[in-house]
Design an enzyme around this catalytic site. Structure first.
Site, PDB file in Angstrom:
ATOM      1  N   LYS A  35       0.850  -1.199   0.000  1.00  0.00           N
ATOM      2  CA  LYS A  35       0.000   0.000   0.000  1.00  0.00           C
ATOM      3  C   LYS A  35       0.884   1.248   0.000  1.00  0.00           C
ATOM      4  O   LYS A  35       1.774   1.383   0.831  1.00  0.00           O
ATOM      5  CB  LYS A  35      -0.899   0.003   1.243  1.00  0.00           C
ATOM      6  CG  LYS A  35      -1.810   1.222   1.346  1.00  0.00           C
ATOM      7  CD  LYS A  35      -2.864   1.026   2.410  1.00  0.00           C
ATOM      8  CE  LYS A  35      -2.489   1.531   3.774  1.00  0.00           C
ATOM      9  NZ  LYS A  35      -2.457   2.997   3.919  1.00  0.00           N
ATOM     10  N   ASP A  62      -3.410   4.409  -1.928  1.00  0.00           N
ATOM     11  CA  ASP A  62      -4.364   4.872  -0.903  1.00  0.00           C
ATOM     12  C   ASP A  62      -4.298   6.398  -0.793  1.00  0.00           C
ATOM     13  O   ASP A  62      -3.730   6.935   0.151  1.00  0.00           O
ATOM     14  CB  ASP A  62      -3.994   4.196   0.422  1.00  0.00           C
ATOM     15  CG  ASP A  62      -5.019   4.453   1.506  1.00  0.00           C
ATOM     16  OD1 ASP A  62      -6.145   4.853   1.182  1.00  0.00           O
ATOM     17  OD2 ASP A  62      -4.679   4.249   2.693  1.00  0.00           O
ATOM     18  N   LYS A  64      -7.146   8.369  -1.034  1.00  0.00           N
ATOM     19  CA  LYS A  64      -8.421   8.828  -0.427  1.00  0.00           C
ATOM     20  C   LYS A  64      -8.943  10.131  -1.036  1.00  0.00           C
ATOM     21  O   LYS A  64      -9.059  11.157  -0.361  1.00  0.00           O
ATOM     22  CB  LYS A  64      -8.257   8.996   1.081  1.00  0.00           C
ATOM     23  CG  LYS A  64      -7.954   7.708   1.825  1.00  0.00           C
ATOM     24  CD  LYS A  64      -8.063   7.892   3.322  1.00  0.00           C
ATOM     25  CE  LYS A  64      -7.764   6.636   4.101  1.00  0.00           C
ATOM     26  NZ  LYS A  64      -6.347   6.248   4.121  1.00  0.00           N
ATOM     27  N   PHE A  65      -9.287  10.079  -2.325  1.00  0.00           N
ATOM     28  CA  PHE A  65      -9.790  11.279  -2.997  1.00  0.00           C
ATOM     29  C   PHE A  65     -11.154  11.700  -2.438  1.00  0.00           C
ATOM     30  O   PHE A  65     -12.026  10.868  -2.191  1.00  0.00           O
ATOM     31  CB  PHE A  65      -9.936  11.037  -4.502  1.00  0.00           C
ATOM     32  CG  PHE A  65      -8.637  10.743  -5.201  1.00  0.00           C
ATOM     33  CD1 PHE A  65      -7.477  11.450  -4.908  1.00  0.00           C
ATOM     34  CD2 PHE A  65      -8.569   9.755  -6.180  1.00  0.00           C
ATOM     35  CE1 PHE A  65      -6.286  11.186  -5.572  1.00  0.00           C
ATOM     36  CE2 PHE A  65      -7.379   9.483  -6.845  1.00  0.00           C
ATOM     37  CZ  PHE A  65      -6.241  10.197  -6.540  1.00  0.00           C
ATOM     38  N   HIS A  66     -11.332  12.999  -2.263  1.00  0.00           N
ATOM     39  CA  HIS A  66     -12.617  13.554  -1.791  1.00  0.00           C
ATOM     40  C   HIS A  66     -12.720  14.965  -2.338  1.00  0.00           C
ATOM     41  O   HIS A  66     -12.033  15.876  -1.867  1.00  0.00           O
ATOM     42  CB  HIS A  66     -12.655  13.571  -0.255  1.00  0.00           C
ATOM     43  CG  HIS A  66     -13.994  13.897   0.308  1.00  0.00           C
ATOM     44  ND1 HIS A  66     -14.272  13.819   1.664  1.00  0.00           N
ATOM     45  CD2 HIS A  66     -15.146  14.294  -0.283  1.00  0.00           C
ATOM     46  CE1 HIS A  66     -15.535  14.155   1.864  1.00  0.00           C
ATOM     47  NE2 HIS A  66     -16.082  14.458   0.699  1.00  0.00           N
ATOM     48  N   ASP A  67     -13.571  15.142  -3.373  1.00  0.00           N
ATOM     49  CA  ASP A  67     -13.661  16.460  -4.006  1.00  0.00           C
ATOM     50  C   ASP A  67     -14.957  16.508  -4.804  1.00  0.00           C
ATOM     51  O   ASP A  67     -15.787  15.596  -4.693  1.00  0.00           O
ATOM     52  CB  ASP A  67     -12.417  16.666  -4.899  1.00  0.00           C
ATOM     53  CG  ASP A  67     -11.990  18.129  -4.947  1.00  0.00           C
ATOM     54  OD1 ASP A  67     -12.838  18.978  -5.278  1.00  0.00           O
ATOM     55  OD2 ASP A  67     -10.811  18.412  -4.658  1.00  0.00           O
ATOM     56  N   THR A 126     -11.640   5.438  10.673  1.00  0.00           N
ATOM     57  CA  THR A 126     -11.738   4.833  12.011  1.00  0.00           C
ATOM     58  C   THR A 126     -11.192   5.771  13.091  1.00  0.00           C
ATOM     59  O   THR A 126     -11.386   5.531  14.276  1.00  0.00           O
ATOM     60  CB  THR A 126     -11.013   3.471  12.073  1.00  0.00           C
ATOM     61  OG1 THR A 126      -9.731   3.634  11.492  1.00  0.00           O
ATOM     62  CG2 THR A 126     -11.787   2.413  11.333  1.00  0.00           C
ATOM     63  N   ARG A 187      -4.469  -7.290  14.175  1.00  0.00           N
ATOM     64  CA  ARG A 187      -3.298  -7.610  14.986  1.00  0.00           C
ATOM     65  C   ARG A 187      -3.279  -9.082  15.359  1.00  0.00           C
ATOM     66  O   ARG A 187      -4.226  -9.574  15.964  1.00  0.00           O
ATOM     67  CB  ARG A 187      -3.320  -6.794  16.303  1.00  0.00           C
ATOM     68  CG  ARG A 187      -2.928  -5.344  16.136  1.00  0.00           C
ATOM     69  CD  ARG A 187      -1.446  -5.239  15.813  1.00  0.00           C
ATOM     70  NE  ARG A 187      -1.016  -3.869  15.607  1.00  0.00           N
ATOM     71  CZ  ARG A 187      -1.043  -3.226  14.445  1.00  0.00           C
ATOM     72  NH1 ARG A 187      -1.493  -3.821  13.357  1.00  0.00           N
ATOM     73  NH2 ARG A 187      -0.610  -1.991  14.343  1.00  0.00           N
ATOM     74  N   GLN A 196      -3.345   1.072  17.462  1.00  0.00           N
ATOM     75  CA  GLN A 196      -4.628   0.494  17.040  1.00  0.00           C
ATOM     76  C   GLN A 196      -5.376   0.057  18.299  1.00  0.00           C
ATOM     77  O   GLN A 196      -4.805  -0.579  19.170  1.00  0.00           O
ATOM     78  CB  GLN A 196      -4.414  -0.710  16.105  1.00  0.00           C
ATOM     79  CG  GLN A 196      -3.702  -0.381  14.808  1.00  0.00           C
ATOM     80  CD  GLN A 196      -4.616   0.260  13.763  1.00  0.00           C
ATOM     81  OE1 GLN A 196      -5.754   0.610  14.055  1.00  0.00           O
ATOM     82  NE2 GLN A 196      -4.103   0.439  12.563  1.00  0.00           N
ATOM     83  N   ARG A 217       2.880  -2.738  11.024  1.00  0.00           N
ATOM     84  CA  ARG A 217       3.957  -2.886  12.000  1.00  0.00           C
ATOM     85  C   ARG A 217       4.205  -4.303  12.510  1.00  0.00           C
ATOM     86  O   ARG A 217       5.369  -4.648  12.752  1.00  0.00           O
ATOM     87  CB  ARG A 217       3.749  -1.892  13.149  1.00  0.00           C
ATOM     88  CG  ARG A 217       4.051  -0.464  12.694  1.00  0.00           C
ATOM     89  CD  ARG A 217       3.457   0.583  13.601  1.00  0.00           C
ATOM     90  NE  ARG A 217       2.008   0.617  13.486  1.00  0.00           N
ATOM     91  CZ  ARG A 217       1.217   1.420  14.187  1.00  0.00           C
ATOM     92  NH1 ARG A 217       1.752   2.262  15.051  1.00  0.00           N
ATOM     93  NH2 ARG A 217      -0.080   1.391  14.008  1.00  0.00           N
TER      94      ARG A 217
HETATM   95  O1  C5P Z   1       0.984  -0.708  11.267  1.00  0.00           O
HETATM   96  P1  C5P Z   1      -0.478  -0.916  11.119  1.00  0.00           P
HETATM   97  O2  C5P Z   1      -0.876  -2.359  10.886  1.00  0.00           O
HETATM   98  O3  C5P Z   1      -1.282  -0.285  12.229  1.00  0.00           O
HETATM   99  O4  C5P Z   1      -0.830  -0.134   9.755  1.00  0.00           O
HETATM  100  C1  C5P Z   1      -2.148  -0.004   9.300  1.00  0.00           C
HETATM  101  C2  C5P Z   1      -2.172   0.801   8.042  1.00  0.00           C
HETATM  102  O5  C5P Z   1      -3.541   0.987   7.656  1.00  0.00           O
HETATM  103  C3  C5P Z   1      -1.578   2.194   8.129  1.00  0.00           C
HETATM  104  O6  C5P Z   1      -1.047   2.526   6.835  1.00  0.00           O
HETATM  105  C4  C5P Z   1      -2.754   3.072   8.462  1.00  0.00           C
HETATM  106  O7  C5P Z   1      -2.575   4.379   8.033  1.00  0.00           O
HETATM  107  C5  C5P Z   1      -3.848   2.378   7.645  1.00  0.00           C
HETATM  108  N1  C5P Z   1      -5.197   2.624   8.113  1.00  0.00           N
HETATM  109  C6  C5P Z   1      -5.625   2.336   9.400  1.00  0.00           C
HETATM  110  N2  C5P Z   1      -6.913   2.597   9.751  1.00  0.00           N
HETATM  111  C7  C5P Z   1      -7.763   3.106   8.855  1.00  0.00           C
HETATM  112  C8  C5P Z   1      -7.353   3.393   7.564  1.00  0.00           C
HETATM  113  C9  C5P Z   1      -6.035   3.138   7.215  1.00  0.00           C
HETATM  114  O8  C5P Z   1      -4.861   1.843  10.207  1.00  0.00           O
HETATM  115  N3  C5P Z   1      -9.004   3.304   9.192  1.00  0.00           N
END
Ligand code: C5P
Length: 239
Positions: A35, A62, A64-67, A126, A187, A196, A217
């Site tokens: 991504k 990613d 995320k277009f908004h217009d 989120t 996770r 998270q 991560r």
């Molecule tokens: O490291 P981790 O698993 O938390 O990464 C999650 C990825 O998903 C990051 O690039 C984060 O910006 C993205 N993301 C998220 N929650 C969202 C939308 C995108 O964690 N609602």
């Protein structure tokens, strides 16, 4: 068509420069699907997409277009020419903009002779709390109702999928059977949650109906990223 477990895991290139992105690609060559988000795209530009293509990787762009509809359509047309696999737009841009984005993505890809990307709608970020939805954004619906409405609108506009929290999968599946669901906030039990909060394990997210998982991560910061990636693939394969 069934998707191989390794192809369901999308790893974010959450780094600020092309050099660091290449170092990460070199570190975990097992990952097939990456991504590219706003930070890396703004700093490194489309060259990073070319690097991924050269390595035969799948790409989730990613941005995320908004217009307004015309501007979103132009952005989707341009992004589609890169031959990316997934591309994000914000659902609250509303139906005309979503339908125009979808049509333009198909046109852009056809003109460039590449496969059209699947557009993914972000229903509600989120990071937006129920409190913020009600008191700042003044949305008079419960969070899940609003997420369901955004997903339905995206589906009715011809959009192929949604990005959602793993905790929203079941609610979206109640109203939209056909959307492809891509979930961050995943996770494994053995990984740190970091920032998270509301998470599911990879196995539970797939069981609930997710099609793809965005996992950063737990893989990229692991002592042995290839082993961490392999362990997650095994967990998904066992579902
Ligand atoms: O490291 P981790 O698993 O938390 O990464 C999650 C990825 O998903 C990051 O690039 C984060 O910006 C993205 N993301 C998220 N929650 C969202 C939308 C995108 O964690 N609602």
């Amino acid at each position: 068509m069934s998707i191989a477990p390794a192809d369901r895991i999308i790893v974010p290139l959450d780094v600020p420069s092309a050099e660091e992105a290449i170092a990460l690609l070199d570190r975990v060559p097992e990952v097939n699907f990456w991504k590219v988000g706003l930070e890396l795209f703004v700093s490194a530009g489309p060259a990073v997409l070319q690097e991924l293509k050269t390595r035969d990787k799948k790409i989730f762009l990613d941005l995320k277009f908004h217009d307004i509809p015309n501007t979103m359509a132009g952005a989707c047309r341009a992004a589609s020419r890169y031959g990316v696999d997934f591309l994000t737009v914000h659902a609250p841009a509303a139906k005309t903009a979503l339908a125009a984005s979808q049509a333009a993505a198909e046109e852009g890809a056809a003109a460039a002779g590449v496969k059209a990307p699947m557009l993914l709608a972000v229903t509600v970020l989120t990071s937006i709390s129920t409190r913020s939805l009600a008191f700042e954004l003044k949305v008079p619906l419960e969070m899940l109702d609003y997420v369901q409405q955004m997903a339905l609108m995206a589906q009715d506009s011809g959009i192929g999928g949604c990005v959602c929290s793993p905790l929203e999968i079941e609610g979206i599946r109640q109203v939209c059977d056909d959307l492809i669901l891509v979930c961050p906030g995943v996770r494994p039990t053995w990984a740190a949650k970091g920032d998270q909060r509301r998470v599911k394990t990879p196995g539970d997210a797939i069981k609930a109906g997710a099609n793809y998982l965005v996992i950063g991560r737990p893989i990229t910061q692991a002592e042995d990223p290839a082993a961490a990636f392999g362990r997650i693939c095994e967990e998904i394969a066992a579902v």
